[in-house]
Structure formats: C-alpha cells, structure tokens
Design a protein around this motif. Structure first.
Motif, PDB file in Angstrom:
ATOM      1  N   THR A 203       0.863  -1.179   0.000  1.00 12.87           N
ATOM      2  CA  THR A 203       0.000   0.000   0.000  1.00 12.87           C
ATOM      3  C   THR A 203       0.895   1.222   0.000  1.00 12.87           C
ATOM      4  O   THR A 203       1.743   1.387   0.879  1.00 12.87           O
ATOM      5  N   ILE A 204       0.707   2.060  -1.007  1.00 10.98           N
ATOM      6  CA  ILE A 204       1.509   3.277  -1.160  1.00 10.98           C
ATOM      7  C   ILE A 204       0.686   4.450  -0.651  1.00 10.98           C
ATOM      8  O   ILE A 204      -0.404   4.737  -1.166  1.00 10.98           O
ATOM      9  N   HIS A 205       1.199   5.112   0.378  1.00  6.57           N
ATOM     10  CA  HIS A 205       0.496   6.227   1.008  1.00  6.57           C
ATOM     11  C   HIS A 205       1.093   7.557   0.541  1.00  6.57           C
ATOM     12  O   HIS A 205       2.286   7.818   0.733  1.00  6.57           O
ATOM     13  N   GLY A 206       0.266   8.391  -0.081  1.00 10.14           N
ATOM     14  CA  GLY A 206       0.673   9.732  -0.467  1.00 10.14           C
ATOM     15  C   GLY A 206      -0.138  10.763   0.298  1.00 10.14           C
ATOM     16  O   GLY A 206      -0.353  10.625   1.505  1.00 10.14           O
ATOM     17  N   LYS A 207      -0.628  11.750  -0.418  1.00 14.05           N
ATOM     18  CA  LYS A 207      -1.474  12.779   0.179  1.00 14.05           C
ATOM     19  C   LYS A 207      -2.575  13.118  -0.808  1.00 14.05           C
ATOM     20  O   LYS A 207      -2.297  13.452  -1.959  1.00 14.05           O
ATOM     21  N   GLY A 208      -3.813  12.986  -0.377  1.00 19.00           N
ATOM     22  CA  GLY A 208      -4.930  13.248  -1.268  1.00 19.00           C
ATOM     23  C   GLY A 208      -5.111  14.723  -1.554  1.00 19.00           C
ATOM     24  O   GLY A 208      -4.576  15.589  -0.854  1.00 19.00           O
ATOM     25  N   GLY A 209      -5.878  14.995  -2.600  1.00 20.16           N
ATOM     26  CA  GLY A 209      -6.124  16.379  -2.955  1.00 20.16           C
ATOM     27  C   GLY A 209      -7.026  16.510  -4.168  1.00 20.16           C
ATOM     28  O   GLY A 209      -7.578  15.523  -4.678  1.00 20.16           O
ATOM     29  N   HIS A 210      -7.176  17.754  -4.662  1.00 19.26           N
ATOM     30  CA  HIS A 210      -8.014  18.049  -5.804  1.00 19.26           C
ATOM     31  C   HIS A 210      -7.177  17.957  -7.083  1.00 19.26           C
ATOM     32  O   HIS A 210      -6.015  18.368  -7.105  1.00 19.26           O
ATOM     33  N   GLY A 211      -7.782  17.428  -8.141  1.00 22.83           N
ATOM     34  CA  GLY A 211      -7.057  17.273  -9.394  1.00 22.83           C
ATOM     35  C   GLY A 211      -6.594  18.583  -9.989  1.00 22.83           C
ATOM     36  O   GLY A 211      -5.661  18.595 -10.813  1.00 22.83           O
ATOM     37  N   SER A 212      -7.193  19.679  -9.593  1.00 18.08           N
ATOM     38  CA  SER A 212      -6.800  20.986 -10.128  1.00 18.08           C
ATOM     39  C   SER A 212      -5.555  21.546  -9.458  1.00 18.08           C
ATOM     40  O   SER A 212      -4.968  22.516  -9.937  1.00 18.08           O
ATOM     41  N   ALA A 213      -5.166  20.921  -8.321  1.00 14.33           N
ATOM     42  CA  ALA A 213      -4.012  21.448  -7.582  1.00 14.33           C
ATOM     43  C   ALA A 213      -3.106  20.301  -7.147  1.00 14.33           C
ATOM     44  O   ALA A 213      -2.948  20.032  -5.946  1.00 14.33           O
ATOM     45  N   PRO A 214      -2.500  19.620  -8.108  1.00 11.88           N
ATOM     46  CA  PRO A 214      -1.650  18.471  -7.752  1.00 11.88           C
ATOM     47  C   PRO A 214      -0.459  18.862  -6.905  1.00 11.88           C
ATOM     48  O   PRO A 214       0.105  18.023  -6.191  1.00 11.88           O
ATOM     49  N   ASN A 215      -0.061  20.131  -6.973  1.00 15.09           N
ATOM     50  CA  ASN A 215       1.094  20.577  -6.197  1.00 15.09           C
ATOM     51  C   ASN A 215       0.830  20.585  -4.702  1.00 15.09           C
ATOM     52  O   ASN A 215       1.759  20.571  -3.888  1.00 15.09           O
ATOM     53  N   LEU A 216      -0.453  20.579  -4.333  1.00 20.84           N
ATOM     54  CA  LEU A 216      -0.810  20.565  -2.922  1.00 20.84           C
ATOM     55  C   LEU A 216      -1.055  19.151  -2.406  1.00 20.84           C
ATOM     56  O   LEU A 216      -1.351  18.964  -1.226  1.00 20.84           O
ATOM     57  N   ALA A 217      -0.944  18.169  -3.304  1.00 22.90           N
ATOM     58  CA  ALA A 217      -1.152  16.763  -2.937  1.00 22.90           C
ATOM     59  C   ALA A 217       0.133  15.985  -3.209  1.00 22.90           C
ATOM     60  O   ALA A 217       1.159  16.553  -3.586  1.00 22.90           O
ATOM     61  N   ASN A 218       0.070  14.697  -3.001  1.00 21.84           N
ATOM     62  CA  ASN A 218       1.181  13.812  -3.348  1.00 21.84           C
ATOM     63  C   ASN A 218       0.560  12.543  -3.914  1.00 21.84           C
ATOM     64  O   ASN A 218       0.068  11.694  -3.158  1.00 21.84           O
ATOM     65  N   ASP A 219       0.554  12.428  -5.225  1.00 14.11           N
ATOM     66  CA  ASP A 219      -0.257  11.444  -5.941  1.00 14.11           C
ATOM     67  C   ASP A 219       0.319  10.028  -5.806  1.00 14.11           C
ATOM     68  O   ASP A 219       1.340   9.689  -6.413  1.00 14.11           O
TER      69      ASP A 219
END
Length: 405
Positions: A203-219
C-alpha cells in the motif's frame, strides 16, 4: 535409458488396469458429483467427509481432518514387509463462477473446480480401491494422501507434513491433469518442473487532494505506476536470462473519482522462478525499489512480501525409475512419455518433494476437439478419458516402485 529397474509382474499391472477400466464409469460419476459440489481451500468440510466415507467398507486405516484442514490419509497395508509409497491428490476448488454450461456444473455460486482437482480426487479414490483389492499381491504399503487447500497459501501440504503424514514414507508420487496437453501424453521430467513463488502486497500512502491542484497533494497513483514499470527491470536486468522468472502485478487498486487525487493505492502480485537461487535476488531488489520509491516520491509504503511455495524439483533417481516404469508398463492409452516439459505454475506438492524423493507428472487432458480453456478460467473443462490414464500411470509406477527392492 540404460538404467534397469526391477518391475512388478506385468500380470499384476494388467489386473490393475482391468479393475480401473471396470470402474471407469464410477470414477466419472464421482468426478461429476465433486464438480457439482466444489469447496474453497480450507473450507472443504463436506468434500473431506465424502472422501473419508468412500473408504468406510475397506479394511484400511483412515485418518480424517488431517493437518490444518480437512485432509484424509489412508494407509493400504499389504501385511508384508517392504517400502512405503505415498500417492497424493488435492481436492479444493476456486473462487470462480462457472460458465461451462455442463449438466453437472457447480451448484455452489461463485465456486468452481476450475483446475481439475475433482478429477484428481476421482482417479485417486478408484485407484486406491483397486490397490486395496490387490493388496495381497504386492509388498509394503501404499499411503493415499488426499490433500486440501492446494490453491491458497500456505497450502494444505505443510500442515499435513507437520502432522506426520510422511513418517515412514520412502517416496511420493503426484499427478496434475493438464488441459493444454494432448490426451495420451504423460509428462515426467527430471529436476525443476514447477516454479517457486513469492507473493507481495503493498500500500503506497501519499497525500490526497483536488485534481486541479496536484502541487498541494502527493499522488500515490503516480508512484504506484512508476513502481509497476520499474519492478519489471528486476526480471530483465537482475536475473539470469537463462532462468525462467516472472513478476506480475495482478491487482492495482487506484480507482477513485476523476478529479480526486487518491491518498493511497493498493497493489498485489506474485513472483515466480524455476531456479531457487533467484528467490533472494528478486526479493532483495524488490525491497530496494520500494525503499527508492519512498525517497523519490516522498511516499510511505507498507509492504508484505511472502516467500511461499518452493520450486518443485523431481528427484533425479526416482524420476528415472518412473520413466522406466512408464515405458515398460504397456498402458494402452499412453502414447507419449514426454521427459522434457516444465510448467511455469506453482504447486504445494513441492513441500512433500522437499522432504522425501518425489515425482510430479502431468497427464494430458485436452478435449478431443483440441479446444480448451485455461486452468482457473470459468469455461475450464477436462477430457474425462484422462482420468483412468492417470490412475494407470500412478498405479503402475507405484507397483514398480514397491517391487524394486
């Protein structure tokens, strides 16, 4: 083959063949009943009871619920000193919804004998009955191992071994019907014949977020995609090109909404290898890639990596003896003894053959029209003519082994 081995009297083998032929209709009826009533690994309570009940009128030792599941062990004792040969057949089904349209298709929703273990059990029951009827004509003992849970790690074999099923056993034989191989062929090969296997879950854990702001998430999906690609370099760049190895990611659960970056992704798959020396090489490089993934993408990976089924290695001396037996036993249905074929699937019979000399063979069960479905598929069918051939093959080899002092 230059080696010469003692053989059982051919008249005894002819008696065995005749008994098998006379009971073939019964064998097929048993197979079809079992096909209608499959049970999953470690859940085969009714199948185990059916098998044990088959022996109730025979003067044999029957041990039910053997090992970690519903295994059945039957000892046929000639009453005369000699060697002990074990014969093994598995009896679990698979989580597959049957689509064959057969009149005896599975009655258990979502469960199917999609690998032919119903046929293994049917041939073994009739072979055991025939050997019991002939026990005054051979020396030693025959131990019948009806093994559950071949399909699901850790498999039913380790528990039966731990319980002592191989105590006093000199050698073990097994057969798998194989739908991709023409009827009339028996494959009996020296050395590694089925792959060892390791399985993995991560299981790979990143950081969720909105598709419009990938820089604020970790896909996590991006990291997982990279892993699927780079993991294949273990096979292409770290293992010997002359060794058969595979790495498969069979499940990639990264599904979500189209505009949502997922915070975690689950993957699972397996690794297979024909040379046991490749197991630690693959595992080491796999874990190195996981560590690198964490550093490169800033993710956290939970990894489960399990080395389960060993390489199935046919004992050289015993295999030569069995090959000699098959070539000198006058089995009319046996057209070809193939001594070269190997199989890239895995089998927990390997646990048995790691403990005592073992030989695992394949009996061709391709339908007569040449049209077959892969093992484990919902349209899988077998050629039932292969069942008496399997019984004669294993029976003749067993009698010859007992005769070879």
């Amino acid at each position: 083959m230059s080696e010469k081995y003692a053989l059982a009297d051919q008249s005894l083998k002819e008696k065995l063949y005749k008994k098998i032929e006379d009971k073939t209709d019964k064998m097929i009826q048993i197979r079809r009943y079992l096909h209608e009533h499959p049970e999953l690994s470690f859940e085969e309570k009714e199948t185990g009871k059916y098998i044990a009940d088959f022996y109730k009128d025979m003067d044999v030792k029957v041990e039910a619920n053997y090992g970690d599941g519903y295994g059945v062990v039957v000892t046929i004792d000639s009453g005369k000193p000699g060697k002990t040969i074990a014969l093994r057949a598995d009896f679990d089904g698979l989580p597959v919804q049957e689509e064959t349209g057969l009149p005896y298709a599975s009655k258990n929703k979502g469960v199917m004998h999609a690998c032919g273990h119903d046929g293994h059990t049917a041939y073994m029951l009739i072979l055991a009955e025939c050997l019991y009827e002939l026990k005054d004509e051979f020396d030693g003992k025959v131990k019948i191992i009806h093994q559950p849970a071949e399909e699901t790690p850790p498999g039913g074999a380790p528990g039966m071994i731990k319980a002592g099923v191989l105590k006093g056993v000199d050698a073990i034989l097994g057969v798998h019907g194989w739908a991709t191989t023409p009827y009339g062929t028996v494959q009996c090969t020296i050395g590694p014949v089925m792959t060892g296997r390791s399985s993995f879950k991560l299981t790979i854990h990143g950081k969720g977020g909105h598709g419009s702001a990938p820089n604020l998430a970790n896909d996590a999906n991006v990291a997982a995609s990279y892993f699927v690609t780079i993991a294949q370099t273990i096979i292409s760049r770290r293992t010997d090109p002359f060794d058969m190895c595979t790495l498969t990611v069979g499940n990639f659960d990264g599904r979500g909404s189209f505009n949502v970056i997922k915070d975690s992704v689950f993957l699972e798959g397996d690794v297979r290898f024909m040379n046991v020396a490749e197991r630690p090489i693959i595992e080491k490089n796999f874990k190195n890639i996981v560590k690198g993934l964490e550093i490169m993408f800033g993710v956290k990976v939970d990894l489960f990596y399990n080395a389960d089924y060993p390489v199935l290695d046919n004992n050289e001396d015993l295999t030569k003896e069995v090959q000699y037996s098959l070539n000198h036993s006058d089995i009319k249905e046996l057209q070809t003894v193939d001594t070269t074929s190997r199989n890239t699937a895995s089998e927990d019979f390997a646990y048995f053959s790691n403990e005592v000399p073992g030989v695992y063979m394949f009996v061709g069960e391709m339908p007569d029209n040449g049209v077959y479905s892969a093992h484990h598929s919902p349209t899988f069918v077998i050629n039932e003519k292969a069942l008496p051939l399997a019984a004669k093959t294993v029976g003749a080899a067993a009698l010859d082994f007992l005769a070879n002092k």
